[in-house]
Design a protein around this motif. Structure first.
Motif, PDB file in Angstrom:
ATOM      1  N   GLY A 391       0.798  -1.221   0.000  1.00 49.27           N
ATOM      2  CA  GLY A 391       0.000   0.000   0.000  1.00 49.27           C
ATOM      3  C   GLY A 391       0.827   1.266   0.000  1.00 49.27           C
ATOM      4  N   ASP A 392       2.160   1.144   0.209  1.00 51.14           N
ATOM      5  CA  ASP A 392       3.029   2.310   0.223  1.00 51.14           C
ATOM      6  C   ASP A 392       3.418   2.780  -1.174  1.00 51.14           C
ATOM      7  OD1 ASP A 392       3.019   2.303   2.968  1.00 51.14           O
ATOM      8  OD2 ASP A 392       4.829   1.090   3.143  1.00 51.14           O
ATOM      9  N   PHE A 393       3.127   2.002  -2.210  1.00 54.77           N
ATOM     10  CA  PHE A 393       3.595   2.364  -3.546  1.00 54.77           C
ATOM     11  C   PHE A 393       2.832   3.566  -4.114  1.00 54.77           C
ATOM     12  CE2 PHE A 393       0.082  -0.525  -4.484  1.00 54.77           C
ATOM     13  CZ  PHE A 393      -0.545   0.086  -5.566  1.00 54.77           C
ATOM     14  N   GLN A 394       3.459   4.221  -5.086  1.00 57.95           N
ATOM     15  CA  GLN A 394       2.870   5.386  -5.753  1.00 57.95           C
ATOM     16  C   GLN A 394       2.452   4.994  -7.166  1.00 57.95           C
ATOM     17  OE1 GLN A 394       5.281   9.014  -5.680  1.00 57.95           O
ATOM     18  NE2 GLN A 394       4.677   9.442  -7.799  1.00 57.95           N
ATOM     19  N   ASP A 395       1.241   5.365  -7.568  1.00 56.94           N
ATOM     20  CA  ASP A 395       0.761   5.059  -8.911  1.00 56.94           C
ATOM     21  C   ASP A 395      -0.433   5.961  -9.219  1.00 56.94           C
ATOM     22  OD1 ASP A 395       1.113   2.448 -10.957  1.00 56.94           O
ATOM     23  OD2 ASP A 395      -0.804   3.490 -11.113  1.00 56.94           O
ATOM     24  N   PRO A 396      -0.545   6.475 -10.450  1.00 52.86           N
ATOM     25  CA  PRO A 396      -1.709   7.307 -10.771  1.00 52.86           C
ATOM     26  C   PRO A 396      -3.030   6.551 -10.688  1.00 52.86           C
ATOM     27  CG  PRO A 396      -0.432   6.814 -12.746  1.00 52.86           C
ATOM     28  CD  PRO A 396       0.394   6.380 -11.581  1.00 52.86           C
ATOM     29  N   LEU A 397      -2.968   5.220 -10.774  1.00 52.12           N
ATOM     30  CA  LEU A 397      -4.169   4.381 -10.683  1.00 52.12           C
ATOM     31  C   LEU A 397      -4.171   3.578  -9.385  1.00 52.12           C
ATOM     32  CD1 LEU A 397      -4.303   2.995 -14.361  1.00 52.12           C
ATOM     33  CD2 LEU A 397      -5.392   5.046 -13.436  1.00 52.12           C
ATOM     34  N   LYS A 398      -3.597   4.121  -8.343  1.00 56.24           N
ATOM     35  CA  LYS A 398      -3.360   3.350  -7.122  1.00 56.24           C
ATOM     36  C   LYS A 398      -4.628   2.709  -6.570  1.00 56.24           C
ATOM     37  CE  LYS A 398      -1.323   3.547  -2.508  1.00 56.24           C
ATOM     38  NZ  LYS A 398      -0.517   4.324  -1.556  1.00 56.24           N
ATOM     39  N   GLU A 399      -5.722   3.455  -6.471  1.00 54.62           N
ATOM     40  CA  GLU A 399      -6.945   2.887  -5.893  1.00 54.62           C
ATOM     41  C   GLU A 399      -7.458   1.721  -6.725  1.00 54.62           C
ATOM     42  OE1 GLU A 399      -7.951   3.643  -2.908  1.00 54.62           O
ATOM     43  OE2 GLU A 399      -6.223   5.003  -2.855  1.00 54.62           O
ATOM     44  N   ARG A 400      -7.365   1.843  -8.043  1.00 55.51           N
ATOM     45  CA  ARG A 400      -7.806   0.756  -8.911  1.00 55.51           C
ATOM     46  C   ARG A 400      -6.853  -0.430  -8.824  1.00 55.51           C
ATOM     47  NH1 ARG A 400      -8.773   3.586 -14.612  1.00 55.51           N
ATOM     48  NH2 ARG A 400      -9.317   1.433 -15.188  1.00 55.51           N
ATOM     49  N   VAL A 401      -5.557  -0.145  -8.656  1.00 55.58           N
ATOM     50  CA  VAL A 401      -4.591  -1.233  -8.493  1.00 55.58           C
ATOM     51  C   VAL A 401      -4.880  -2.010  -7.211  1.00 55.58           C
ATOM     52  CG1 VAL A 401      -2.162  -1.775  -8.075  1.00 55.58           C
ATOM     53  CG2 VAL A 401      -2.764  -0.125  -9.844  1.00 55.58           C
ATOM     54  N   LEU A 402      -5.118  -1.292  -6.124  1.00 60.85           N
ATOM     55  CA  LEU A 402      -5.394  -1.962  -4.848  1.00 60.85           C
ATOM     56  C   LEU A 402      -6.689  -2.761  -4.915  1.00 60.85           C
ATOM     57  CD1 LEU A 402      -4.367   0.839  -2.325  1.00 60.85           C
ATOM     58  CD2 LEU A 402      -3.142  -1.289  -2.827  1.00 60.85           C
ATOM     59  N   ALA A 403      -7.690  -2.224  -5.604  1.00 63.49           N
ATOM     60  CA  ALA A 403      -8.949  -2.957  -5.740  1.00 63.49           C
ATOM     61  C   ALA A 403      -8.743  -4.239  -6.533  1.00 63.49           C
ATOM     62  CB  ALA A 403      -9.997  -2.072  -6.416  1.00 63.49           C
ATOM     63  N   ALA A 404      -7.971  -4.154  -7.625  1.00 64.51           N
ATOM     64  CA  ALA A 404      -7.704  -5.359  -8.427  1.00 64.51           C
ATOM     65  C   ALA A 404      -6.866  -6.360  -7.645  1.00 64.51           C
ATOM     66  CB  ALA A 404      -6.993  -4.960  -9.723  1.00 64.51           C
ATOM     67  N   ALA A 405      -5.892  -5.852  -6.873  1.00 67.40           N
ATOM     68  CA  ALA A 405      -5.017  -6.743  -6.114  1.00 67.40           C
ATOM     69  C   ALA A 405      -5.745  -7.461  -4.991  1.00 67.40           C
ATOM     70  CB  ALA A 405      -3.835  -5.956  -5.547  1.00 67.40           C
ATOM     71  N   SER A 406      -6.915  -6.958  -4.613  1.00 65.44           N
ATOM     72  CA  SER A 406      -7.684  -7.609  -3.541  1.00 65.44           C
ATOM     73  C   SER A 406      -8.473  -8.823  -4.037  1.00 65.44           C
ATOM     74  CB  SER A 406      -8.647  -6.599  -2.905  1.00 65.44           C
ATOM     75  OG  SER A 406      -9.688  -6.253  -3.814  1.00 65.44           O
ATOM     76  N   LEU A 407      -8.523  -9.007  -5.359  1.00 65.22           N
ATOM     77  CA  LEU A 407      -9.226 -10.157  -5.919  1.00 65.22           C
ATOM     78  C   LEU A 407      -8.375 -11.419  -5.753  1.00 65.22           C
ATOM     79  CD1 LEU A 407     -10.510  -8.416  -9.181  1.00 65.22           C
ATOM     80  CD2 LEU A 407     -11.775  -8.781  -7.049  1.00 65.22           C
ATOM     81  N   GLU A 408      -8.889 -12.533  -6.184  1.00 68.98           N
ATOM     82  CA  GLU A 408      -8.192 -13.805  -6.005  1.00 68.98           C
ATOM     83  C   GLU A 408      -7.874 -14.452  -7.355  1.00 68.98           C
ATOM     84  OE1 GLU A 408      -7.153 -14.939  -3.170  1.00 68.98           O
ATOM     85  OE2 GLU A 408      -8.146 -13.425  -1.918  1.00 68.98           O
TER      86      GLU A 408
END
Length: 444
Positions: A391-408
């Motif tokens: 969660g410390d990483f920087q990305d312009p799409l960070k919220e979408r990245v975290l949402a995708a990463a929460s999938l299985e």
């Protein structure tokens, strides 16, 4: 008993009454790389005394405040494997808060200003925001037009494929938006006729300056510099485009002017930047902090070499000298005295992978191969953003990245792939390949 002076008793670096060179270049994005690269090349040009730079900050004024107190001067610490070389760079005539748009307008509109250079983030080019650095540039160009300041060159110095053309499209999009909002002022057409956009490939590893670096300069040089820059000895600048109002003799400082920038740009984006991205994600997953640590890891080194083998198949011009370039990169990456932190390189993965991994993967697949090494770079990024503490990483799409990463499972792989390249994510074979590569560079 000898008396040791405190740091605050050491005189602050400054021009001591000597004049700065006249401003003929305006720069947007005052930061360490600009100072180690464009400012350094300009200082080394034989006509440097005629080409001062006014450098404007981006989001925060801190760098401008610090440098202004030093009359724009700073120390470049060239850090080689065997020692440090110290040089005072004097090409920055003014260091200015980016919020000072009145001063920006005045400088850009002046007929004596010939060039605007840019070092902004990749994400800035994708946001056609009138209040962004490019938006401020467009408004300044409008003032130049009104003042009849004449033609000018805009030089993008960013790690973006086709950066000159990308800058041109972004600037015109903002100008067209301003035109439509003002009933059609013709600004976009004036830009098409009077502004030349120069493409470049830029290359010099410039890690963050540390408090220890500041103390070292004071101890070794006998003056106080609150804004030194550390860089590797290597520096490379390749440019393609027109300068209608003139330019410094950068070629005499080592820059190279070519008719077609794309092959050189791809060499740098794929071989240097691509390897950096791969090392940033794999290296951190395997417990490393710096590029030098990661490239010394046999698993990371093997992954980099395999990616380079794929990329090299699409870098065919003899003048690119790919084998020698690869050897030089290993030497540069292995420099133990350059603390190039992987966490710094890992920022903005969705944007960077789109330029560094996707073109090689697409080219390999287009030739009937799997592109497995390029795919591994994307897969290890997926592992990184899905790992503990990511969660410390920087990305312009960070919220979408975290949402995708929460999938299985494969669903996670497909969702993350779509954020990097919707086209590749639409190919089930590619998604399967990415999914099969997940975890292959994790810590042993």
């Amino acid at each position: 008993m000898a008396t040791t002076r405190t740091t605050t008793e050491i005189p602050l670096l400054g021009r001591k009454g000597a004049p700065a060179p006249p401003v003929r270049i305006v720069h947007l994005g005052l930061g360490a790389f600009h100072r180690s690269h464009q400012a350094w090349f300009t200082a080394h040009a034989p006509d440097a005394g005629e080409w001062g730079i006014a450098s404007f900050t981006g989001r925060r004024p801190g760098a401008a405040i610090t440098l202004a107190a030093q009359d724009g001067l700073f120390t470049l610490v060239e850090r080689g494997p065997d020692g440090d070389h110290f040089e005072v760079v004097g090409s920055i005539a003014e260091a200015v808060d980016g919020a000072d748009t009145a001063h920006l307008n005045g400088l850009v509109s002046a007929a004596s200003t010939s060039i605007v250079t840019l070092t902004v983030t990749e994400a800035v080019y994708e946001k056609h925001d009138a209040d962004s650095p490019l938006g401020r540039l467009v408004r300044a160009l409008a003032v130049r037009r009104a003042a009849q300041g004449g033609p000018i060159a805009v030089v993008s110095c960013d790690n973006v494929a086709g950066n000159g053309e990308v800058a041109r499209r972004a600037v015109l999009a903002i100008a067209e938006g301003l035109d439509s909002g003002s009933g059609g002022s013709g600004l976009a057409e004036w830009i098409r006729e009077n502004v030349r956009f120069v493409g470049t490939s830029v290359d010099r590893i410039t890690p963050r300056t540390t408090p220890e670096d500041v103390a070292l300069v004071a101890a070794e040089c006998g003056y106080r510099d609150e804004a030194p820059v550390v860089a590797e000895p290597f520096a490379n600048w390749i440019l393609a485009g027109e300068f209608p109002a003139g330019r410094p003799r950068w070629e005499d400082a080592g820059a190279q002017f070519v008719a077609d920038i794309e092959p050189f740009e791809n060499r740098k984006l794929w071989l240097l930047n691509g390897a950096h991205s791969l090392l940033a994600y794999a290296g951190q997953l395997r417990g490393h902090r710096t590029v030098a640590e990661a490239i010394a890891d046999p698993a990371c080194r093997e992954a980099v070499e395999a990616f380079w083998d794929e990329a090299a198949r699409h870098l065919t011009l003899p003048e690119l000298g790919v084998p020698a370039y690869r050897e030089a990169l290993i030497e540069r990456f292995s420099n133990p005295r350059i603390a190039h932190h992987l966490a710094q390189i890992a920022a903005d993965g969705t944007t960077k992978l789109r330029m560094r991994a996707v073109p090689v993967l697409s080219a390999e697949m287009g030739d009937g191969r799997t592109g497995v090494a390029a795919a591994r770079m994307i897969a290890v990024w997926m592992d990184f953003v899905s790992s503990d503490g990511a969660g410390d990483f920087q990305d312009p799409l960070k919220e979408r990245v975290l949402a995708a990463a929460s999938l299985e499972g494969r669903e996670r792989t497909a969702a993350l792939a779509k954020l990097v390249s919707p086209d590749l994510a639409g190919d089930p074979t590619v998604v399967d390949r990415l999914h099969s590569l997940r975890g292959t560079l994790a810590r042993e």
